[in-house]
Design a protein around this motif. Structure first.
Motif, PDB file in Angstrom:
ATOM      1  N   VAL A 161      50.923  51.015  52.463  1.00  0.00           N
ATOM      2  CA  VAL A 161      50.923  49.543  52.467  1.00  0.00           C
ATOM      3  C   VAL A 161      49.686  49.030  51.735  1.00  0.00           C
ATOM      4  O   VAL A 161      49.772  48.104  50.910  1.00  0.00           O
ATOM      5  CB  VAL A 161      50.975  48.989  53.907  1.00  0.00           C
ATOM      6  N   TYR A 162      48.530  49.634  52.018  1.00  0.00           N
ATOM      7  CA  TYR A 162      47.284  49.229  51.361  1.00  0.00           C
ATOM      8  C   TYR A 162      47.413  49.412  49.847  1.00  0.00           C
ATOM      9  O   TYR A 162      47.093  48.511  49.077  1.00  0.00           O
ATOM     10  CB  TYR A 162      46.105  50.052  51.903  1.00  0.00           C
ATOM     11  N   PHE A 163      47.888  50.571  49.413  1.00  0.00           N
ATOM     12  CA  PHE A 163      48.000  50.858  47.991  1.00  0.00           C
ATOM     13  C   PHE A 163      48.919  49.854  47.288  1.00  0.00           C
ATOM     14  O   PHE A 163      48.544  49.276  46.268  1.00  0.00           O
ATOM     15  CB  PHE A 163      48.527  52.284  47.774  1.00  0.00           C
ATOM     16  N   VAL A 164      50.103  49.638  47.830  1.00  0.00           N
ATOM     17  CA  VAL A 164      51.068  48.738  47.199  1.00  0.00           C
ATOM     18  C   VAL A 164      50.524  47.309  47.165  1.00  0.00           C
ATOM     19  O   VAL A 164      50.589  46.633  46.130  1.00  0.00           O
ATOM     20  CB  VAL A 164      52.432  48.795  47.930  1.00  0.00           C
ATOM     21  N   SER A 165      49.977  46.866  48.265  1.00  0.00           N
ATOM     22  CA  SER A 165      49.447  45.508  48.340  1.00  0.00           C
ATOM     23  C   SER A 165      48.268  45.317  47.378  1.00  0.00           C
ATOM     24  O   SER A 165      48.181  44.302  46.682  1.00  0.00           O
ATOM     25  CB  SER A 165      49.020  45.217  49.783  1.00  0.00           C
ATOM     26  N   MET A 166      47.378  46.292  47.331  1.00  0.00           N
ATOM     27  CA  MET A 166      46.240  46.212  46.410  1.00  0.00           C
ATOM     28  C   MET A 166      46.719  46.234  44.962  1.00  0.00           C
ATOM     29  O   MET A 166      46.178  45.517  44.119  1.00  0.00           O
ATOM     30  CB  MET A 166      45.271  47.364  46.668  1.00  0.00           C
ATOM     31  N   LEU A 167      47.704  47.058  44.681  1.00  0.00           N
ATOM     32  CA  LEU A 167      48.221  47.141  43.321  1.00  0.00           C
ATOM     33  C   LEU A 167      48.859  45.821  42.898  1.00  0.00           C
ATOM     34  O   LEU A 167      48.641  45.357  41.775  1.00  0.00           O
ATOM     35  CB  LEU A 167      49.217  48.290  43.213  1.00  0.00           C
ATOM     36  N   ILE A 168      49.607  45.198  43.804  1.00  0.00           N
ATOM     37  CA  ILE A 168      50.193  43.879  43.506  1.00  0.00           C
ATOM     38  C   ILE A 168      49.084  42.884  43.172  1.00  0.00           C
ATOM     39  O   ILE A 168      49.151  42.169  42.175  1.00  0.00           O
ATOM     40  CB  ILE A 168      51.053  43.369  44.681  1.00  0.00           C
ATOM     41  N   GLY A 169      48.058  42.842  44.006  1.00  0.00           N
ATOM     42  CA  GLY A 169      46.954  41.915  43.773  1.00  0.00           C
ATOM     43  C   GLY A 169      46.205  42.202  42.490  1.00  0.00           C
ATOM     44  O   GLY A 169      45.874  41.290  41.725  1.00  0.00           O
ATOM     45  N   ALA A 170      45.936  43.477  42.225  1.00  0.00           N
ATOM     46  CA  ALA A 170      45.160  43.843  41.040  1.00  0.00           C
ATOM     47  C   ALA A 170      45.937  43.607  39.753  1.00  0.00           C
ATOM     48  O   ALA A 170      45.365  43.177  38.745  1.00  0.00           O
ATOM     49  CB  ALA A 170      44.719  45.302  41.139  1.00  0.00           C
ATOM     50  N   VAL A 171      47.232  43.863  39.767  1.00  0.00           N
ATOM     51  CA  VAL A 171      48.034  43.662  38.558  1.00  0.00           C
ATOM     52  C   VAL A 171      48.274  42.173  38.299  1.00  0.00           C
ATOM     53  O   VAL A 171      48.147  41.703  37.167  1.00  0.00           O
ATOM     54  CB  VAL A 171      49.370  44.442  38.657  1.00  0.00           C
ATOM     55  N   THR A 172      48.587  41.430  39.346  1.00  0.00           N
ATOM     56  CA  THR A 172      48.886  40.005  39.143  1.00  0.00           C
ATOM     57  C   THR A 172      47.650  39.177  38.829  1.00  0.00           C
ATOM     58  O   THR A 172      47.791  38.061  38.318  1.00  0.00           O
ATOM     59  CB  THR A 172      49.615  39.406  40.368  1.00  0.00           C
ATOM     60  N   VAL A 173      46.462  39.710  39.082  1.00  0.00           N
ATOM     61  CA  VAL A 173      45.257  38.954  38.731  1.00  0.00           C
ATOM     62  C   VAL A 173      45.208  38.704  37.216  1.00  0.00           C
ATOM     63  O   VAL A 173      44.685  37.681  36.774  1.00  0.00           O
ATOM     64  CB  VAL A 173      43.964  39.641  39.237  1.00  0.00           C
ATOM     65  N   PHE A 174      45.786  39.599  36.435  1.00  0.00           N
ATOM     66  CA  PHE A 174      45.805  39.415  34.984  1.00  0.00           C
ATOM     67  C   PHE A 174      46.674  38.232  34.566  1.00  0.00           C
ATOM     68  O   PHE A 174      46.528  37.699  33.474  1.00  0.00           O
ATOM     69  CB  PHE A 174      46.280  40.690  34.284  1.00  0.00           C
ATOM     70  N   LEU A 175      47.592  37.826  35.447  1.00  0.00           N
ATOM     71  CA  LEU A 175      48.472  36.700  35.147  1.00  0.00           C
ATOM     72  C   LEU A 175      47.917  35.360  35.644  1.00  0.00           C
ATOM     73  O   LEU A 175      48.343  34.312  35.170  1.00  0.00           O
ATOM     74  CB  LEU A 175      49.844  36.944  35.789  1.00  0.00           C
ATOM     75  N   VAL A 176      47.001  35.404  36.605  1.00  0.00           N
ATOM     76  CA  VAL A 176      46.525  34.157  37.196  1.00  0.00           C
ATOM     77  C   VAL A 176      45.053  33.873  36.930  1.00  0.00           C
ATOM     78  O   VAL A 176      44.601  32.745  37.113  1.00  0.00           O
ATOM     79  CB  VAL A 176      46.769  34.126  38.731  1.00  0.00           C
ATOM     80  N   ALA A 177      44.302  34.853  36.493  1.00  0.00           N
ATOM     81  CA  ALA A 177      42.857  34.692  36.339  1.00  0.00           C
ATOM     82  C   ALA A 177      42.507  33.841  35.123  1.00  0.00           C
ATOM     83  O   ALA A 177      43.246  33.822  34.133  1.00  0.00           O
ATOM     84  CB  ALA A 177      42.194  36.047  36.232  1.00  0.00           C
ATOM     85  N   HIS A 178      41.359  33.186  35.243  1.00  0.00           N
ATOM     86  CA  HIS A 178      40.874  32.350  34.140  1.00  0.00           C
ATOM     87  C   HIS A 178      39.486  32.777  33.679  1.00  0.00           C
ATOM     88  O   HIS A 178      38.959  32.212  32.721  1.00  0.00           O
ATOM     89  CB  HIS A 178      40.829  30.880  34.559  1.00  0.00           C
ATOM     90  N   GLN A 179      38.891  33.753  34.378  1.00  0.00           N
ATOM     91  CA  GLN A 179      37.537  34.173  34.042  1.00  0.00           C
ATOM     92  C   GLN A 179      37.523  35.667  33.753  1.00  0.00           C
ATOM     93  O   GLN A 179      38.254  36.446  34.372  1.00  0.00           O
ATOM     94  CB  GLN A 179      36.578  33.862  35.194  1.00  0.00           C
ATOM     95  N   LEU A 180      36.652  36.073  32.849  1.00  0.00           N
ATOM     96  CA  LEU A 180      36.535  37.477  32.468  1.00  0.00           C
ATOM     97  C   LEU A 180      36.224  38.360  33.675  1.00  0.00           C
ATOM     98  O   LEU A 180      36.770  39.463  33.798  1.00  0.00           O
ATOM     99  CB  LEU A 180      35.451  37.637  31.393  1.00  0.00           C
ATOM    100  N   VAL A 181      35.388  37.872  34.570  1.00  0.00           N
ATOM    101  CA  VAL A 181      35.014  38.679  35.730  1.00  0.00           C
ATOM    102  C   VAL A 181      36.237  39.050  36.565  1.00  0.00           C
ATOM    103  O   VAL A 181      36.309  40.142  37.130  1.00  0.00           O
ATOM    104  CB  VAL A 181      33.929  37.967  36.580  1.00  0.00           C
ATOM    105  N   SER A 182      37.229  38.186  36.618  1.00  0.00           N
ATOM    106  CA  SER A 182      38.456  38.477  37.361  1.00  0.00           C
ATOM    107  C   SER A 182      39.240  39.611  36.722  1.00  0.00           C
ATOM    108  O   SER A 182      39.783  40.478  37.418  1.00  0.00           O
ATOM    109  CB  SER A 182      39.336  37.230  37.443  1.00  0.00           C
TER     110      SER A 182
END
Length: 163
Positions: free
Chosen positions: A41-62
């Motif tokens: 559960v941790y792996f899948v949830s973290m992967l969802i968050g980490a991959v989708t950050v590329f679609l929603v982020a506005h800053q390089l640090v993200s």
């Protein structure tokens, strides 16, 4: 609500389960246990968050946090397959997955303080003492937690070697 786009909600809700799962595993096992149902559960949830950050982020640090999180997850979950059950694999696994939890909590705390309460957030400036204090507290928790985990692994290894 909270100025979050529909895709942002997918990112948030998708990664949200990782928080209580990580907290539970830290409290119960002292670390994130990758080869367990909650570890999945941790792996899948973290992967969802980490991959989708590329679609929603506005800053390089993200983008950097997302990429590093993916690398830490892959290393933490894959190191035993590469090295086998070697003692060093346990250290690498523990450090990588603890760092991934830190990289989950850092933007989570930052975004909560910058968005809540809706319309009048607690923090409006990235240099706010409240925000810097919260981030500093997370860093202290990481350092103390990793130290305790490494000491525990070292002691456990010595006990096993003496049998």
């Amino acid at each position: 609500m909270f100025g979050i786009s529909p895709l942002g909600w997918i990112h948030t809700i998708g990664s949200l389960p990782a928080i209580p799962v990580a907290l539970y595993m830290f409290a119960r096992h002292g670390r994130i246990v990758p080869r367990s149902p909650l570890g999945v559960v941790y792996f899948v949830s973290m992967l969802i968050g980490a991959v989708t950050v590329f679609l929603v982020a506005h800053q390089l640090v993200s983008f950097v946090i997302g990429a590093v999180t993916i690398l830490l997850l892959l290393a933490g979950y894959g190191i035993e397959r590469i090295l086998g059950p070697a003692r060093v694999a346990g250290y690498i696994e523990t450090v990588c997955l603890s760092l991934s939890a830190f990289l989950l909590m850092l933007p989570t705390v930052t975004e909560i303080l910058r968005r809540v309460p809706d319309g009048h957030p607690l923090v409006t400036d990235l240099k706010s003492p409240l925000l810097l204090g919260a981030q500093g507290s997370l860093l202290v928790i990481l350092v103390v937690g990793l130290t305790a985990q490494i000491v525990y692994l070292a002691r456990r290894g010595r006990v096993a070697a003496n049998w």
